[in-house]
Design an enzyme around this catalytic site. Structure first.
Site, PDB file in Angstrom:
ATOM      1  N   LYS A 107       0.846  -1.192   0.000  1.00  0.00           N
ATOM      2  CA  LYS A 107       0.000   0.000   0.000  1.00  0.00           C
ATOM      3  C   LYS A 107       0.882   1.243   0.000  1.00  0.00           C
ATOM      4  O   LYS A 107       1.884   1.308   0.712  1.00  0.00           O
ATOM      5  CB  LYS A 107      -0.909  -0.008   1.233  1.00  0.00           C
ATOM      6  N   TYR A 121      -8.349  -3.808  15.461  1.00  0.00           N
ATOM      7  CA  TYR A 121      -8.577  -5.227  15.731  1.00  0.00           C
ATOM      8  C   TYR A 121      -8.815  -5.522  17.212  1.00  0.00           C
ATOM      9  O   TYR A 121      -9.286  -6.600  17.552  1.00  0.00           O
ATOM     10  CB  TYR A 121      -7.388  -6.052  15.239  1.00  0.00           C
TER      11      TYR A 121
END
Length: 332
Positions: free
Chosen positions: A194, A304
């Protein structure tokens, strides 16, 4: 809003200082830029109400600003309609972080902001349990063995290793070349990550076995004697498209005969979310998980932490080795 002009020298200085504070803490570049812009709108609002120094700021003033200004004003970009919940929450994130900055820098000691977050209508992050991952691996056995379709089983296992065990993004797996895998050091070199960032991703001995079985025993049958750099090869001997990988994943999902698993929206990125959650459950630090996933800041990894409660009742100890869930910290 970045186009608002401030008059207060104190506010102008604080916006710059807040930006530098975020940068030092290691937040993503977009966060370092955008949060101070949101705070500039607060400063502009305060100036319109004859408040020109931070020592005059109170929690009730911030609450009134949020509820009676932000939530009621039009969307400047569209010219009509209220701000979305997501955009309001970005402002709220800036307000919470700014009051934290004021306290930590000793500039102003404020009580808790105590503003409730707006309901978020974004799609919730999905993950699979460790037992469901085990079922996907098991589904790569017992089908098409002894036929010309058998290489696909080995490729499916390699796909699960790359996207689950190694946590690569969708396009990172697509761009993976044979030369990117170092079996001696047990590392995958992600060359096109990315924002074009590179990283090295570790894999263990069990991962290596699945990757080697596909690469040296079955991939050669798919390329048909032609020269091909891509690691994942399609039935036509070309670089395999991510849409085809996603279809293979859905095939494995249906092979499991597990009704709950079959009903889930299993995608390649769900595998990445799953390994991040499982590593966190198994005690790995957020910093190491962030490096593993290629995150630019802990802010991205922290998403998360709120997913762990979903799998608290799942067994984590009696997992067969071929589920490839645990990465030893000395392999990083």
């Amino acid at each position: 809003m970045k186009n608002l002009s401030l008059k207060s020298v104190n506010f102008i200085y604080l916006e710059k200082s807040f930006c530098e504070w975020l940068d030092i803490l290691g937040y993503a570049e977009s966060t370092v830029i955008n949060l101070p812009h949101h705070i500039r709108e607060l400063f502009f609002y305060l100036e319109q109400n004859n408040i020109t120094h931070i020592t005059q700021l109170t929690i009730p003033q911030i609450q009134i600003y949020f509820h009676q200004h932000l939530k009621l004003r039009n969307n400047y970009l569209s010219g009509a309609g209220a701000l979305s919940s997501g955009y309001l929450n970005k402002h709220l994130q800036a307000l919470y972080k700014f009051t934290e900055y004021l306290r930590q820098s000793g500039r102003l000691e404020l009580p808790a902001l105590d503003i409730i977050w707006e309901p978020d209508d974004k799609e919730e992050i999905s993950t699979l349990t460790q037992e469901e991952i085990k079922l996907l691996f098991a589904a790569t056995y017992g089908y098409n063995e002894g036929t010309k379709l058998e290489p696909f089983n080995a490729r499916d296992r390699a796909m699960l290793v790359v996207y689950y065990s190694c946590g690569l993004r969708r396009n990172e797996g697509y761009n993976l070349d044979v030369s990117d895998i170092n079996f001696e050091r047990k590392l995958i070199h992600v060359r096109i990550g990315k924002n074009y960032k590179e990283r090295l991703v570790p894999f263990n001995n069990i991962n290596a076995k699945y990757l080697e079985d596909y690469l040296f025993d079955w991939r050669i049958l798919l390329i048909g004697g032609t020269k091909q750099d891509a690691f994942f090869i399609s039935q036509r001997g070309k670089r395999m498209e991510t849409e085809s990988m996603a279809r293979r994943l859905r095939i494995l999902q249906q092979r499991t005969d597990d009704i709950v698993l079959q009903s889930k929206n299993v995608r390649l990125h769900v595998l990445r979310h799953s390994i991040a959650t499982h590593l966190l459950q198994n005690g790995m630090s957020l910093e190491k998980i962030g490096r593993f996933l290629g995150h630019t800041s802990l802010e991205s990894t922290q998403v998360y932490t709120h997913l762990i409660d979903k799998e608290k009742d799942q067994p984590f100890n009696n997992i067969p080795k071929n589920t490839i869930i645990k990465l030893n910290e000395d392999e990083w």
